[in-house]
Design an enzyme around this catalytic site. Sequence first.
Site, PDB file in Angstrom:
ATOM      1  N   GLY A  46       0.845  -1.188   0.000  1.00 40.31           N
ATOM      2  CA  GLY A  46       0.000   0.000   0.000  1.00 40.31           C
ATOM      3  C   GLY A  46       0.879   1.235   0.000  1.00 40.31           C
ATOM      4  O   GLY A  46       2.020   1.191   0.468  1.00 40.31           O
ATOM      5  N   GLN A  51       3.081   9.883   1.314  1.00 36.59           N
ATOM      6  CA  GLN A  51       4.363   9.171   1.255  1.00 36.59           C
ATOM      7  C   GLN A  51       5.189   9.504   0.020  1.00 36.59           C
ATOM      8  O   GLN A  51       6.334   9.072  -0.100  1.00 36.59           O
ATOM      9  CB  GLN A  51       4.132   7.659   1.308  1.00 36.59           C
ATOM     10  CG  GLN A  51       3.524   7.203   2.614  1.00 36.59           C
ATOM     11  CD  GLN A  51       3.418   5.706   2.662  1.00 36.59           C
ATOM     12  OE1 GLN A  51       2.446   5.147   2.185  1.00 36.59           O
ATOM     13  NE2 GLN A  51       4.434   5.049   3.202  1.00 36.59           N
ATOM     14  N   CYS A  88       6.102   0.188   7.447  1.00 35.19           N
ATOM     15  CA  CYS A  88       5.730   1.298   6.570  1.00 35.19           C
ATOM     16  C   CYS A  88       6.919   1.666   5.689  1.00 35.19           C
ATOM     17  O   CYS A  88       8.052   1.727   6.169  1.00 35.19           O
ATOM     18  CB  CYS A  88       5.318   2.489   7.433  1.00 35.19           C
ATOM     19  SG  CYS A  88       4.822   3.930   6.483  1.00 35.19           S
ATOM     20  N   LEU A  89       6.647   1.929   4.411  1.00 35.54           N
ATOM     21  CA  LEU A  89       7.728   2.309   3.490  1.00 35.54           C
ATOM     22  C   LEU A  89       8.406   3.613   3.927  1.00 35.54           C
ATOM     23  O   LEU A  89       9.566   3.839   3.612  1.00 35.54           O
ATOM     24  CB  LEU A  89       7.188   2.459   2.062  1.00 35.54           C
ATOM     25  CG  LEU A  89       6.601   1.194   1.411  1.00 35.54           C
ATOM     26  CD1 LEU A  89       6.103   1.505   0.011  1.00 35.54           C
ATOM     27  CD2 LEU A  89       7.606   0.062   1.386  1.00 35.54           C
ATOM     28  N   HIS A 130      -4.105   1.188   7.865  1.00 33.78           N
ATOM     29  CA  HIS A 130      -2.788   1.834   7.807  1.00 33.78           C
ATOM     30  C   HIS A 130      -2.776   2.972   6.774  1.00 33.78           C
ATOM     31  O   HIS A 130      -2.308   4.077   7.052  1.00 33.78           O
ATOM     32  CB  HIS A 130      -1.736   0.764   7.470  1.00 33.78           C
ATOM     33  CG  HIS A 130      -0.333   1.257   7.373  1.00 33.78           C
ATOM     34  ND1 HIS A 130       0.662   0.872   8.245  1.00 33.78           N
ATOM     35  CD2 HIS A 130       0.264   2.101   6.495  1.00 33.78           C
ATOM     36  CE1 HIS A 130       1.797   1.468   7.911  1.00 33.78           C
ATOM     37  NE2 HIS A 130       1.591   2.220   6.848  1.00 33.78           N
ATOM     38  N   GLU A 131      -3.328   2.686   5.592  1.00 34.54           N
ATOM     39  CA  GLU A 131      -3.293   3.689   4.515  1.00 34.54           C
ATOM     40  C   GLU A 131      -4.278   4.836   4.773  1.00 34.54           C
ATOM     41  O   GLU A 131      -3.977   5.991   4.457  1.00 34.54           O
ATOM     42  CB  GLU A 131      -3.562   3.034   3.160  1.00 34.54           C
ATOM     43  CG  GLU A 131      -2.584   1.929   2.751  1.00 34.54           C
ATOM     44  CD  GLU A 131      -1.111   2.314   2.867  1.00 34.54           C
ATOM     45  OE1 GLU A 131      -0.767   3.501   2.708  1.00 34.54           O
ATOM     46  OE2 GLU A 131      -0.292   1.413   3.145  1.00 34.54           O
ATOM     47  N   HIS A 134      -2.642   7.208   7.036  1.00 32.07           N
ATOM     48  CA  HIS A 134      -1.712   8.110   6.334  1.00 32.07           C
ATOM     49  C   HIS A 134      -2.445   9.353   5.822  1.00 32.07           C
ATOM     50  O   HIS A 134      -1.917  10.468   5.873  1.00 32.07           O
ATOM     51  CB  HIS A 134      -1.080   7.414   5.125  1.00 32.07           C
ATOM     52  CG  HIS A 134       0.187   6.663   5.438  1.00 32.07           C
ATOM     53  ND1 HIS A 134       1.294   7.263   5.998  1.00 32.07           N
ATOM     54  CD2 HIS A 134       0.539   5.372   5.222  1.00 32.07           C
ATOM     55  CE1 HIS A 134       2.264   6.360   6.136  1.00 32.07           C
ATOM     56  NE2 HIS A 134       1.830   5.201   5.678  1.00 32.07           N
TER      57      HIS A 134
HETATM   58 NI    NI Z   1       2.799   3.387   5.640  1.00 31.51          NI
END
Ligand code: NI
Length: 163
Positions: A46, A51, A88-89, A130-131, A134
């Site tokens: 995701g 991000q 998380c990226l 999670h997304e 964000h």
């Molecule tokens: Ni993330």
Amino acid sequence: MGIRKITEYPESVLGAVGKPVEEFDDELKKLCDDMFETMYDDEGVGLAAPQIGLSLRLFVMDCEGIKLVAANPEIVETSGEQSGPEGCLSLAKVPAVLERPEFARLKAQDLNGEWFEKEAEGYAARCFLHETDHCDGKLFIDHLPRMRREMVVKKFKKEKKLR
Ligand code: NI
């Protein structure tokens, strides 16, 4: 544009509530193509607009057979409980065990601006949550107690130096 640069903790855009998506045009489609490309390149499941440095309520995901674009996402229902690792990226995928609801129903708009709802369980539900977080300027570490949050940040900083 293709692959975009991933915005990393503690850049301020990650802590800002995103602006609503209002234009459902070719530009949005191109942006989402880029977001998918960036997500796959980094082997994520995701990716949300903040991000890649854009304060927008928008995410893409491809997780356990659920592939979608979600503009203006909201979590309209949750139930149950699950405990498992999450990463998380924007924090170099440093994992931490986090409790989340087992089930989540997402409401969002697609690329054409049509509202839809989608249900998920387990890891895909975790991804919805999670997304969507964000898009609200929240990171998964914000759900952790302070000590564990600091541990993730410490590992992330170490990871960054190694890259
Ligand atoms: Ni993330």
